[in-house]
Design a protein around this motif. Structure first.
Motif, mmCIF file in Angstrom:
data_model
loop_
_atom_site.group_PDB
_atom_site.id
_atom_site.type_symbol
_atom_site.label_atom_id
_atom_site.label_comp_id
_atom_site.label_asym_id
_atom_site.label_seq_id
_atom_site.Cartn_x
_atom_site.Cartn_y
_atom_site.Cartn_z
ATOM 1 N N UNK A 60 0.718 -1.455 0.137
ATOM 2 C CA UNK A 60 -0.065 0.226 0.099
ATOM 3 C C UNK A 60 0.895 1.321 -0.590
ATOM 4 N N UNK A 61 0.639 2.249 -0.827
ATOM 5 C CA UNK A 61 0.985 3.556 -0.889
ATOM 6 C C UNK A 61 1.158 3.429 -0.016
ATOM 7 N N UNK A 62 2.691 4.824 0.920
ATOM 8 C CA UNK A 62 2.814 5.199 2.088
ATOM 9 C C UNK A 62 2.905 7.595 2.293
ATOM 10 N N UNK A 63 2.324 7.856 2.909
ATOM 11 C CA UNK A 63 2.082 9.794 2.391
ATOM 12 C C UNK A 63 2.587 9.703 4.035
ATOM 13 N N UNK A 64 3.350 10.981 4.109
ATOM 14 C CA UNK A 64 2.897 12.052 5.237
ATOM 15 C C UNK A 64 2.438 11.559 6.261
ATOM 16 N N UNK A 65 3.219 10.847 7.307
ATOM 17 C CA UNK A 65 2.428 11.089 8.474
ATOM 18 C C UNK A 65 1.070 12.517 8.504
ATOM 19 N N UNK A 66 0.350 12.081 8.850
ATOM 20 C CA UNK A 66 -1.238 13.609 9.451
ATOM 21 C C UNK A 66 -0.545 13.933 10.944
ATOM 22 N N UNK A 67 -0.763 15.310 11.192
ATOM 23 C CA UNK A 67 -0.431 16.075 12.050
ATOM 24 C C UNK A 67 -1.904 16.004 12.619
ATOM 25 N N UNK A 68 -1.652 15.305 14.535
ATOM 26 C CA UNK A 68 -2.835 15.493 15.079
ATOM 27 C C UNK A 68 -2.801 15.543 16.297
ATOM 28 N N UNK A 126 -3.024 5.586 13.787
ATOM 29 C CA UNK A 126 -2.544 7.408 13.645
ATOM 30 C C UNK A 126 -1.977 7.345 14.544
ATOM 31 N N UNK A 127 -0.707 8.191 14.479
ATOM 32 C CA UNK A 127 -0.144 8.243 15.781
ATOM 33 C C UNK A 127 -0.606 9.976 15.914
ATOM 34 N N UNK A 128 -0.698 10.190 17.427
ATOM 35 C CA UNK A 128 -0.688 12.073 17.764
ATOM 36 C C UNK A 128 0.182 12.118 18.520
ATOM 37 N N UNK A 129 -0.211 13.861 18.419
ATOM 38 C CA UNK A 129 0.676 14.536 19.273
ATOM 39 C C UNK A 129 0.410 15.585 20.735
ATOM 40 N N UNK A 130 0.780 14.905 21.713
ATOM 41 C CA UNK A 130 -0.262 15.687 23.055
ATOM 42 C C UNK A 130 -0.042 17.091 23.017
ATOM 43 N N UNK A 131 -0.868 17.908 23.263
ATOM 44 C CA UNK A 131 -0.889 19.166 23.786
ATOM 45 C C UNK A 131 -1.150 19.559 24.799
ATOM 46 N N UNK A 132 -0.486 20.602 25.770
ATOM 47 C CA UNK A 132 -0.799 20.674 27.119
ATOM 48 C C UNK A 132 -1.059 22.590 26.957
ATOM 49 N N UNK A 133 -1.502 21.832 27.965
ATOM 50 C CA UNK A 133 -0.819 23.915 28.829
ATOM 51 C C UNK A 133 -0.415 24.821 28.752
ATOM 52 N N UNK A 134 1.428 23.956 28.729
ATOM 53 C CA UNK A 134 2.634 24.502 28.444
ATOM 54 C C UNK A 134 2.934 24.776 27.348
ATOM 55 N N UNK A 135 2.297 24.164 25.934
ATOM 56 C CA UNK A 135 2.571 24.431 24.754
ATOM 57 C C UNK A 135 2.098 25.942 23.688
ATOM 58 N N UNK A 136 3.200 26.584 24.232
ATOM 59 C CA UNK A 136 3.375 27.609 23.405
ATOM 60 C C UNK A 136 3.639 28.136 22.470
ATOM 61 N N UNK A 137 3.918 29.269 21.232
ATOM 62 C CA UNK A 137 3.368 29.220 19.762
ATOM 63 C C UNK A 137 5.407 28.563 19.924
ATOM 64 N N UNK A 138 5.936 28.929 20.604
ATOM 65 C CA UNK A 138 7.616 28.067 20.034
ATOM 66 C C UNK A 138 6.977 26.554 20.210
ATOM 67 N N UNK A 139 6.586 26.184 21.483
ATOM 68 C CA UNK A 139 6.994 24.500 21.611
ATOM 69 C C UNK A 139 6.150 24.231 20.466
ATOM 70 N N UNK A 166 9.347 18.095 14.314
ATOM 71 C CA UNK A 166 9.812 17.378 15.304
ATOM 72 C C UNK A 166 9.333 15.889 14.526
ATOM 73 N N UNK A 167 8.019 16.167 14.452
ATOM 74 C CA UNK A 167 7.077 15.021 13.851
ATOM 75 C C UNK A 167 7.085 14.652 12.222
ATOM 76 N N UNK A 168 7.391 15.529 12.011
ATOM 77 C CA UNK A 168 7.442 16.201 10.234
ATOM 78 C C UNK A 168 9.483 14.635 10.631
ATOM 79 N N UNK A 169 9.858 14.944 10.801
ATOM 80 C CA UNK A 169 10.911 14.059 10.846
ATOM 81 C C UNK A 169 10.907 13.574 11.653
ATOM 82 N N UNK A 170 10.147 12.329 12.733
ATOM 83 C CA UNK A 170 10.629 11.397 13.173
ATOM 84 C C UNK A 170 9.118 10.902 12.984
#
Length: 247
Positions: free
Chosen positions: A8-16, A215-228, A235-239
């Motif tokens: 099956x074709x594989x594409x970039x992991x979506x950001x969730x 599907x992998x996901x990224x935890x988003x919390x209170x400490x996640x400012x613009x920089x984070x 990192x999601x794109x790279x890893x």
């Protein structure tokens, strides 16, 4: 000579993005809460970069059409009661949709699986129906928020197939998404989710497993400012490895 079977074709992991509760963060030992103001800032950050938060179903449909690179999946686990009053108005202001993963075996209860507390009320069946009526995708988080890798096949079928049937009867719409409690998953559990008729499944870090049902996901919390947020997206794109079955 027959042609070789192609993988099956594989594409970039979506950001969730993985959210939980939206409310008071003063007592939050498990880091499951963001304030409405922080959620507002996070969605503003997305929109200013030409990104839009959508349900996972909408994201995958766009990817199937060869698009969706400007979309970010927004998921809210556990079905906390504060979703209606605190999260949904913010989503509406920024033109975003989301997927809400709920526990039909705990409607109107609380997060008893978190021994340190604090106790947070969960949506009632009527609250889930109201969210669905506002355009929120409803997905299953199982019946009772238990580690699916540690239960027998009979109970696993109840957590997957029966929870889906309950939610479809409640909302009157197809339920196509499943979310693994605690993010724990193995091949047996993935097979059960697939056999229950779900089109996709959301994990956290599925390891060697790949495909629409982990599907992998990224935890988003209170400490996640613009920089984070910027760093997490980079990192999601790279890893993250490409996902089988996605363009």
């Amino acid at each position: 000579m027959p042609s070789p079977v192609k993988s099956p074709a594989a594409g970039p992991a979506p950001w969730i993005a993985m959210y939980h509760s939206v409310g008071d963060c003063s007592d939050d030992p498990y880091r499951v809460t963001v304030s409405p103001d922080r959620l507002e800032r996070q969605l503003r950050w997305l929109c200013r970069r030409g990104l839009r938060g959508v349900s996972v179903a909408e994201l995958l449909a766009a990817r199937d059409r060869g698009g969706g690179r400007d979309l970010v999946g927004l998921t809210f686990d556990d079905g906390y009661a504060d979703f209606l009053g605190n999260a949904l108005p913010v989503l509406d202001r920024w033109g975003c949709t989301a997927t809400l993963f709920v526990l039909p075996g705990r409607f109107g209860g609380d997060n008893a699986w978190d021994p340190l507390g604090p106790r947070k009320p969960l949506l009632t069946a009527e609250g889930v129906r109201r969210a669905a009526g506002r355009g929120v995708e409803i997905g299953s988080h199982g019946l009772a928020h238990i580690d699916l890798t540690r239960i027998d096949d009979i109970r696993l079928k109840a957590e997957t197939a029966e929870s889906r049937a309950v939610l479809e009867e409640l909302t009157g719409t197809p339920v196509t998404g499943f979310c693994y409690p605690y993010g724990t998953v193995d091949r047996r559990v993935v097979a059960a989710v697939r056999e229950a008729g779900y089109a996709y499944g959301c994990a956290i870090d599925p390891g060697a497993l790949s495909g629409r049902h982990v599907l992998p996901r990224v935890h988003i919390g209170q400490d996640d400012t613009a920089v984070r947020l910027f760093l997490k997206r980079r990192l999601h794109r790279l890893r993250r490895r490409p996902v089988e079955g996605l363009r």
